[in-house]
Design an enzyme around this catalytic site. Structure first.
Site, PDB file in Angstrom:
ATOM      1  CG  ASP A  41      34.902  29.670 -49.228  1.00  0.00           C
ATOM      2  OD1 ASP A  41      35.567  30.601 -49.721  1.00  0.00           O
ATOM      3  OD2 ASP A  41      34.441  29.708 -48.073  1.00  0.00           O
ATOM      4  CG  ASP A  91      41.886  33.305 -41.311  1.00  0.00           C
ATOM      5  OD1 ASP A  91      41.277  34.212 -41.893  1.00  0.00           O
ATOM      6  OD2 ASP A  91      42.624  32.496 -41.897  1.00  0.00           O
TER       7      ASP A  91
END
Length: 240
Positions: free
Chosen positions: A8, A129
């Site tokens: 990330d 998500d």
């Protein structure tokens, strides 16, 4: 089952965040390319790369770091964060990204996602998500009001290569996979499901593999891998 170590990216660094809160970011490596090489050397066959700043801003922000990762490794990379158009997708595929992940676009412009999946078969993934059963968008900053399975079903028979289902409430918290969240999605659609959010130990991988119902195709490894709670070798053995 394919394992995807996560890289990330926030402000050019390799970080992990808690519950998607960018203010709770822990820096694990200030050289994302070096981190990519380390995961490849450990035996992983894919990388999961997310431009966190890009996901919030709707455009590529950590592009230089992504390019460095692509240059550093030969294993395939799936990339998400800030990709909102066919032009964005084409740019990254031409740059060497093997699979482009679309999240916000899957909610706000599903026809574009279907067009992309037809144009680049198996090279498009949809990110679902999930927070409280509903899909979050814009870097998890906004709730869409849409139920997760209904969003996923939009893309049945569209040529999408994978669904990346993230349990936001467990993401980065090392609390263990909620296998039911991923299993519900896998049983509801024909698209391969990749589980993300909450992995704490090798037992989570074993639990995914042991569940009844349709097989979970993959899992994203994040904080547990970075802090040593799970070792690359034992993770790969459990997945195999």
């Amino acid at each position: 089952m394919i394992l995807y170590p996560a890289i990330d990216l926030k402000e050019g660094q390799c970080v992990r965040v808690l519950h998607g809160d960018f203010s709770k970011a822990t820096v694990f490596n200030d050289d994302p390319a070096a981190q990519a090489r380390a995961w490849a050397a450990a035996g992983f066959e894919w990388l999961h790369v997310v431009d966190l700043n890009g996901s919030a801003e709707g455009k590529a922000v950590n592009g230089a770091a992504v390019q460095a990762i692509l240059s550093a490794v030969s294993i395939p990379v799936q990339l998400g964060g800030g990709v909102r158009s066919l032009e964005n997708i084409e740019t990254w595929i031409e740059a060497g990204v093997s699979r482009v992940i679309l999240g916000t676009a899957a909610v706000r412009d599903p026809e574009m996602v279907k067009t992309a999946a037809r144009r680049w078969p198996e090279q498009i993934a949809v990110s679902v998500d999930v927070r409280n059963g509903q899909v979050a968008v814009q870097g998890w900053l906004e709730d869409s009001g849409l139920e997760a399975v209904s969003v996923a079903r939009r893309f049945e028979d569209a040529g999408v290569g994978a669904l990346i289902v993230t349990d936001i409430e467990r993401d980065g918290a090392l609390t263990g996979f909620n296998v039911e969240v991923f299993g519900k999605m896998a049983d509801a659609v024909d698209i391969p499901v990749i589980a993300a959010g909450g992995l704490a130990s090798v037992h989570d991988i074993e639990a995914l593999r042991a569940r009844a119902g349709r097989e979970i195709a993959g899992a994203v490894l994040g904080r547990a891998l970075y802090v040593g709670a799970i070792k690359p070798g034992e993770a790969l053995k459990a997945a195999a």
